[in-house]
Design an enzyme around this catalytic site. Sequence first.
Site, PDB file in Angstrom:
ATOM      1  CE1 TYR A  90      49.705  20.802  12.124  1.00  0.00           C
ATOM      2  CE2 TYR A  90      48.452  20.357  14.237  1.00  0.00           C
ATOM      3  CZ  TYR A  90      49.416  19.781  13.177  1.00  0.00           C
ATOM      4  OH  TYR A  90      49.710  18.360  12.922  1.00  0.00           O
ATOM      5  CD  GLU A 139      51.161  18.501   9.503  1.00  0.00           C
ATOM      6  OE1 GLU A 139      50.977  18.036  10.687  1.00  0.00           O
ATOM      7  OE2 GLU A 139      52.331  19.000   8.925  1.00  0.00           O
TER       8      GLU A 139
END
Length: 382
Positions: free
Chosen positions: A101, A189
């Site tokens: 991530y 993101e």
Amino acid sequence: MKLHEYQAKQVFADAGIPTPPSQLAEDVDGVLSAAGEIGYPVAIKAQVQVGGRGKAGGIELVSDDEEAREAADSILGMDLKGIHVDRVLVEGAVDFVNELYVGVTMDRGEGKPVAMVSTKGGVDIEAVAEETPDAIVREHVDPAFGMHPYQARKAVYDAGVDREVARDVASVLTTLYELWDDRDGADAEINPLMVTDDDEVIAADAVMNVDEDALFRQPEIAEMQEEAASGDELEQKADEYDFDYVRLEGDVGIIGNGAGLVMTTLDLVDHYGGEPANFLDVGGGAKAERITNALDMVFSDDNVESVVFNIFGGITRGDEVARGINEALEAFDEIPKPVVVRLAGTNWEEGMEILNEDLVTVEGTLESAVQRAVEYAEEGQA
């Protein structure tokens, strides 16, 4: 402004972040054509702006035409967390060995942007932050100077990313920050950032939210606005009614007048164990018609099990609000969901007298109103 995944991926790819080959499709034939060009296996992904698409049946991995047809039939036209799916992204499947991530947002507590890296990609990052916060490495950035290369490397190494791909992951993180900064981003993101057996890193998902007040500086992003809003009828309805509205994933509908008041109500819903379904600010000076429109919006959300009104009268008059609530609810043969009302401020006593308590539950404090709405929502889910 929230970009769809396919839009965000285009922005990321244009900046040099590796993404899988993909095509947008609006019908079964389009899905089969795209899959044929890309080559199986492919992922078919609903293009709606909600989390948890995979768990809700909005993402399918297929290996041939028959499976692709079945998946397309299932996903196109489905109602995914209250949003109609009218487009899918057909994307080349990534054979991965690890999921990471990376993200950038504003840390308002620190007053600085923050870059984040975690080796626990591919899952709900909010759950990771709550259950294992140490699994997310955070690196604050001075906006005057931008992200230094050493900061990206430090965040990646501190997160425990394998050395074989650390340099490439740091490069992706640096590019993501530059995009966030250059594009007036609110959030950016990649979850997951997949690592292949050949030590390549590929953005298998993409999130990009842009400050709407800065769109005049972002003509390319502004051109995407209409498509970004399509698919969510409530977002479109909010534009028609001129409401400040954000759809969330809970079951307690929230209506208030003033952003701070609505945010406080959201926090209290969470505090008392509920989940907010939306942010809806009707603004100051709300007349009866505006309140009627707000109720129409919240009742249109299939996830909502209860509604709480939090109105503080300054410009807004409590009697006008009460009249609007009565008018809206009296139009129903049966009230769709229980409504809880808290009035305070200008003409609140007159409003309390006007409210039809056969249609609503009246509470004297914000805390008791929120608690009651959470209880109603729990009963509705039982």
